[in-house]
Design a protein around this motif. Structure first.
Motif, PDB file in Angstrom:
ATOM      1  N   GLU A  54       0.824  -1.205   0.000  1.00  0.00           N
ATOM      2  CA  GLU A  54       0.000   0.000   0.000  1.00  0.00           C
ATOM      3  C   GLU A  54       0.860   1.258   0.000  1.00  0.00           C
ATOM      4  OE1 GLU A  54      -3.800   1.965   2.384  1.00  0.00           O
ATOM      5  OE2 GLU A  54      -2.976   0.011   2.978  1.00  0.00           O
ATOM      6  N   ALA A  55       1.945   1.241   0.791  1.00  0.00           N
ATOM      7  CA  ALA A  55       2.822   2.413   0.822  1.00  0.00           C
ATOM      8  C   ALA A  55       3.466   2.647  -0.538  1.00  0.00           C
ATOM      9  CB  ALA A  55       3.892   2.225   1.896  1.00  0.00           C
ATOM     10  N   ALA A  56       3.933   1.569  -1.179  1.00  0.00           N
ATOM     11  CA  ALA A  56       4.559   1.713  -2.493  1.00  0.00           C
ATOM     12  C   ALA A  56       3.547   2.222  -3.520  1.00  0.00           C
ATOM     13  CB  ALA A  56       5.147   0.376  -2.930  1.00  0.00           C
ATOM     14  N   VAL A 116      11.257  -2.434  -3.061  1.00  0.00           N
ATOM     15  CA  VAL A 116      10.182  -2.256  -4.045  1.00  0.00           C
ATOM     16  C   VAL A 116      10.391  -0.969  -4.841  1.00  0.00           C
ATOM     17  CG1 VAL A 116       7.703  -1.886  -4.326  1.00  0.00           C
ATOM     18  CG2 VAL A 116       8.534  -3.613  -2.719  1.00  0.00           C
ATOM     19  N   LEU A 117      10.735   0.116  -4.149  1.00  0.00           N
ATOM     20  CA  LEU A 117      10.926   1.396  -4.836  1.00  0.00           C
ATOM     21  C   LEU A 117      12.095   1.334  -5.804  1.00  0.00           C
ATOM     22  CD1 LEU A 117      10.314   3.895  -1.882  1.00  0.00           C
ATOM     23  CD2 LEU A 117       8.721   3.195  -3.686  1.00  0.00           C
ATOM     24  N   GLU A 118      13.162   0.659  -5.432  1.00  0.00           N
ATOM     25  CA  GLU A 118      14.295   0.515  -6.355  1.00  0.00           C
ATOM     26  C   GLU A 118      13.890  -0.298  -7.573  1.00  0.00           C
ATOM     27  OE1 GLU A 118      17.783  -1.017  -4.531  1.00  0.00           O
ATOM     28  OE2 GLU A 118      18.498   0.979  -3.958  1.00  0.00           O
ATOM     29  N   THR A 119      13.081  -1.323  -7.334  1.00  0.00           N
ATOM     30  CA  THR A 119      12.623  -2.138  -8.465  1.00  0.00           C
ATOM     31  C   THR A 119      11.780  -1.309  -9.431  1.00  0.00           C
ATOM     32  OG1 THR A 119      12.598  -4.097  -7.046  1.00  0.00           O
ATOM     33  CG2 THR A 119      11.359  -4.223  -9.096  1.00  0.00           C
ATOM     34  N   GLN A 120      10.979  -0.373  -8.893  1.00  0.00           N
ATOM     35  CA  GLN A 120      10.121   0.467  -9.721  1.00  0.00           C
ATOM     36  C   GLN A 120      10.859   1.681 -10.285  1.00  0.00           C
ATOM     37  OE1 GLN A 120       7.032  -0.345 -10.616  1.00  0.00           O
ATOM     38  NE2 GLN A 120       7.298  -2.264  -9.452  1.00  0.00           N
ATOM     39  N   GLY A 121      12.119   1.860  -9.930  1.00  0.00           N
ATOM     40  CA  GLY A 121      12.913   2.945 -10.480  1.00  0.00           C
ATOM     41  C   GLY A 121      12.635   4.307  -9.881  1.00  0.00           C
ATOM     42  N   LEU A 122      12.056   4.346  -8.678  1.00  0.00           N
ATOM     43  CA  LEU A 122      11.785   5.618  -8.021  1.00  0.00           C
ATOM     44  C   LEU A 122      13.049   6.082  -7.296  1.00  0.00           C
ATOM     45  CD1 LEU A 122       9.695   7.795  -7.359  1.00  0.00           C
ATOM     46  CD2 LEU A 122       9.088   6.470  -5.319  1.00  0.00           C
ATOM     47  N   VAL A 123      13.586   7.225  -7.731  1.00  0.00           N
ATOM     48  CA  VAL A 123      14.833   7.726  -7.150  1.00  0.00           C
ATOM     49  C   VAL A 123      14.531   8.350  -5.791  1.00  0.00           C
ATOM     50  CG1 VAL A 123      16.797   9.271  -7.484  1.00  0.00           C
ATOM     51  CG2 VAL A 123      15.724   8.155  -9.465  1.00  0.00           C
ATOM     52  N   HIS A 124      15.314   8.009  -4.800  1.00  0.00           N
ATOM     53  CA  HIS A 124      15.122   8.549  -3.457  1.00  0.00           C
ATOM     54  C   HIS A 124      16.436   8.458  -2.697  1.00  0.00           C
ATOM     55  CE1 HIS A 124      14.474   4.206  -3.203  1.00  0.00           C
ATOM     56  NE2 HIS A 124      14.933   4.288  -1.957  1.00  0.00           N
ATOM     57  N   ARG A 125      16.561   9.309  -1.693  1.00  0.00           N
ATOM     58  CA  ARG A 125      17.753   9.293  -0.853  1.00  0.00           C
ATOM     59  C   ARG A 125      17.606   8.348   0.342  1.00  0.00           C
ATOM     60  NH1 ARG A 125      19.423  15.619   0.128  1.00  0.00           N
ATOM     61  NH2 ARG A 125      19.821  16.221  -2.062  1.00  0.00           N
ATOM     62  N   GLN A 126      16.442   8.374   0.955  1.00  0.00           N
ATOM     63  CA  GLN A 126      16.258   7.658   2.214  1.00  0.00           C
ATOM     64  C   GLN A 126      14.809   7.210   2.329  1.00  0.00           C
ATOM     65  OE1 GLN A 126      17.262  10.017   5.625  1.00  0.00           O
ATOM     66  NE2 GLN A 126      16.612   8.475   7.114  1.00  0.00           N
ATOM     67  N   VAL A 127      14.610   6.074   2.986  1.00  0.00           N
ATOM     68  CA  VAL A 127      13.268   5.559   3.262  1.00  0.00           C
ATOM     69  C   VAL A 127      13.075   5.549   4.772  1.00  0.00           C
ATOM     70  CG1 VAL A 127      11.688   3.608   3.082  1.00  0.00           C
ATOM     71  CG2 VAL A 127      13.216   4.148   1.176  1.00  0.00           C
ATOM     72  N   LEU A 128      11.980   6.134   5.223  1.00  0.00           N
ATOM     73  CA  LEU A 128      11.668   6.194   6.652  1.00  0.00           C
ATOM     74  C   LEU A 128      10.264   5.639   6.866  1.00  0.00           C
ATOM     75  CD1 LEU A 128      12.241   7.210   9.584  1.00  0.00           C
ATOM     76  CD2 LEU A 128      11.125   9.352   8.898  1.00  0.00           C
ATOM     77  N   VAL A 129      10.151   4.665   7.760  1.00  0.00           N
ATOM     78  CA  VAL A 129       8.843   4.112   8.123  1.00  0.00           C
ATOM     79  C   VAL A 129       8.769   4.059   9.644  1.00  0.00           C
ATOM     80  CG1 VAL A 129       7.258   2.165   7.950  1.00  0.00           C
ATOM     81  CG2 VAL A 129       8.747   2.729   6.015  1.00  0.00           C
ATOM     82  N   VAL A 130       7.756   4.728  10.209  1.00  0.00           N
ATOM     83  CA  VAL A 130       7.562   4.733  11.657  1.00  0.00           C
ATOM     84  C   VAL A 130       6.109   4.397  11.954  1.00  0.00           C
ATOM     85  CG1 VAL A 130       9.409   6.395  12.087  1.00  0.00           C
ATOM     86  CG2 VAL A 130       7.072   7.204  11.689  1.00  0.00           C
ATOM     87  N   GLU A 131       5.875   4.044  13.211  1.00  0.00           N
ATOM     88  CA  GLU A 131       4.523   3.718  13.670  1.00  0.00           C
ATOM     89  C   GLU A 131       4.215   4.574  14.888  1.00  0.00           C
ATOM     90  OE1 GLU A 131       2.338  -0.021  15.901  1.00  0.00           O
ATOM     91  OE2 GLU A 131       3.830  -0.466  14.348  1.00  0.00           O
ATOM     92  N   ARG A 132       2.983   5.123  14.919  1.00  0.00           N
ATOM     93  CA  ARG A 132       2.586   5.938  16.062  1.00  0.00           C
ATOM     94  C   ARG A 132       1.087   5.820  16.285  1.00  0.00           C
ATOM     95  NH1 ARG A 132       3.480  11.553  13.005  1.00  0.00           N
ATOM     96  NH2 ARG A 132       5.646  10.929  13.370  1.00  0.00           N
ATOM     97  N   ASP A 133       0.670   6.295  17.440  1.00  0.00           N
ATOM     98  CA  ASP A 133      -0.753   6.325  17.772  1.00  0.00           C
ATOM     99  C   ASP A 133      -1.447   7.332  16.853  1.00  0.00           C
ATOM    100  OD1 ASP A 133      -3.244   6.326  18.867  1.00  0.00           O
ATOM    101  OD2 ASP A 133      -2.637   7.078  20.838  1.00  0.00           O
TER     102      ASP A 133
END
Length: 477
Positions: A54-56, A116-133
């Motif tokens: 879903e995020a991708a 997944v993002l690298e496979t789709q060719g989306l250029v990015h510097r960093q991936v951040l995933v966090v969880e919160r209330d």
């Protein structure tokens, strides 16, 4: 080596059925634990994969809010799913990282999303995933609280969810952020596993309990029959074969063994009766013939020899019959019986002392027990010159103690002294001792009543000052 604590062993069931049910319950518990761990792992991996997908999808296919035209719609027909999302959950472009204190890092989701993002060719510097209330988030909090209140107003429970914030840093330094609400269904998974475990316990343990009961019931009856036969040596009341084939064959074999043992005991009784008759008859005739001997001293020695043979024969026959008594148990006051036996020795002028006694009434065979007491008291007088007798109640048993002041018995020979025809050469020789059957017969009589006879040296100042014979009899239930 693995050792169980003493308290677990003492509280563990002792019956076959209880131990089998406990083993099955523990095995089922371990199996369910492993199953729960595997299911939990699978559910967690599934949640991670769904979150990554879903995020991708949002980060790649959904335009950010800041790029929307003034009318709120992007150029071209966007996917329908994009506009079904509430505004707080749509993709945003932030100048700064969306991470805030108290967030829980989700490195597992971040690593999978990066691939997944690298496979789709989306250029990015960093991936951040966090969880919160959800309510702690500045963007989603107000909207989530409003939705929760509306659901509660309709009688629904407050929704349990976690907010996953997936963000990537683009080459220009900005952050493309998607907020995803993921249902917190751990409670449902745990409840499902608990219900499954309870259902399995009821079905499996219940079925096994019925099977074990069918097996254990005839085994319990067989155990009771073996105990009864050990006490009575009587073939009456044999069990009818029941239960599984193996148990049936066991009962049939036991019944056959009982019949064989009873037959051997009957043959033994007949043989002993014949031996007693065949030996005592010529001894009686010999006793009459020695009256013709003129030498009085020689006649007395011959008479004493014949009397010794008669006593030895009586002891041997008694020892052979003690395991199969013909007289029944009778309720007897043991203290009165002890007093009577001590009175006999006092009348003969023997040095005997009756010490503390308590009134104890229990079922026993008075004739046999009287003989055991006489053997023990006579043994104390013969080798210890005096006898002190006491009767007490200890731990559900009647305890009769006979003490003497003799030389005692070497520690290594105490058990051997209760074997048939055993005497110590130093003090229990043929000149001063008996046949060597007195202690053996006393122990056999104690066993006949379900009790025990124990010999122990009496110590004082590091020296043996006598012998203690302890006769224990179980009290009536």
């Amino acid at each position: 080596m693995l050792r169980w604590p003493a308290w677990t062993i003492s509280r563990a069931p002792r019956s076959l059925q209880g131990q089998m049910l406990l083993a099955i319950a523990l095995a089922l518990l371990v199996a369910q634990g492993l199953s729960a761990a595997l299911i939990w792992r699978e559910q967690n991996e599934r949640r991670v994969q769904l979150t990554v997908n879903e995020a991708a999808f949002r980060l790649i296919g959904q335009p950010p809010r800041e790029n929307h035209p003034p009318d709120g719609r992007p150029h071209g027909p966007p996917p329908d799913d994009i506009w079904r999302l509430p505004r707080p959950l749509r993709v945003r472009v932030d100048v700064n990282s969306p991470e805030q204190p108290g967030d829980r890092q989700r490195s597992d989701v971040a690593s999978a999303l990066h691939d997944v993002l690298e496979t789709q060719g989306l250029v990015h510097r960093q991936v951040l995933v966090v969880e919160r209330d959800p309510q702690a988030d500045a963007i989603v909090g107000a909207w989530f609280g409003d939705v929760s209140k509306r659901l509660e107003s309709f009688g629904d429970h407050r929704p349990q969810a976690r907010l996953i914030i997936a963000s990537i840093q683009r080459p220009d330094g900005t952050w493309l952020t998607a907020r995803i609400l993921s249902p917190a269904n751990e409670r449902q998974v745990i409840l499902s596993l608990l219900m499954q475990t309870v259902l399995l316990y009821f079905v499996l343990v219940g079925a096994v309990a019925l099977i074990l009961r069918r097996i254990a019931r005839p085994l319990k009856a067989l155990t009771g029959r073996v105990e009864a036969f050990a006490r009575e040596r009587n073939a009456d009341g044999q069990l009818e074969p029941e239960g599984p084939d193996d148990i049936r064959r066991l009962i049939v074999a036991h019944n056959a063994m009982e019949a064989r043992i009873v037959g051997l005991l009957d043959e033994k009784d007949v043989m002993l009766g014949a031996i007693g008759h065949d030996l005592k008859t010529p001894l009686a005739a010999l006793r009459v013939r020695i009256e013709a001997v003129e030498d009085e001293n020689e006649r007395a020695r011959m008479a004493a020899t014949i009397e010794d043979i008669n006593r030895s024969l009586d002891d041997i026959l008694s020892l052979a019959r003690v395991g199969r008594p013909s007289d029944p148990l009778e309720t007897t006051e043991l203290s009165a019986l002890v007093t009577d036996v001590m009175g006999e020795y006092e009348d003969m002028g023997e040095d005997v002392t009756l010490e503390d006694t308590v009134r104890i009434v229990l079922p026993l065979r008075a004739t046999w027990l009287r003989r055991a007491m006489r053997n023990l008291v006579s043994n104390a007088l013969r080798y210890g010159q005096r006898a002190r007798v006491s009767l007490e109640r200890e731990d559900g048993e009647a305890v009769l103690r006979i003490e003497d002041d003799g030389p005692g018995i070497p520690e290594g020979d105490i058990l051997r002294m209760m074997e048939p025809f055993t005497r110590l050469e130093a003090s229990r020789n043929t000149a001063t001792g008996g046949t060597g059957l007195g202690l053996t017969l006393a122990r056999a009589i104690a066993d006949q009543h379900g009790g025990s006879l124990v010999l122990a040296n009496r110590w004082q100042a590091g020296q043996v000052v006598g012998l203690i014979a302890t006769l224990r009899l179980p009290l009536a239930a």
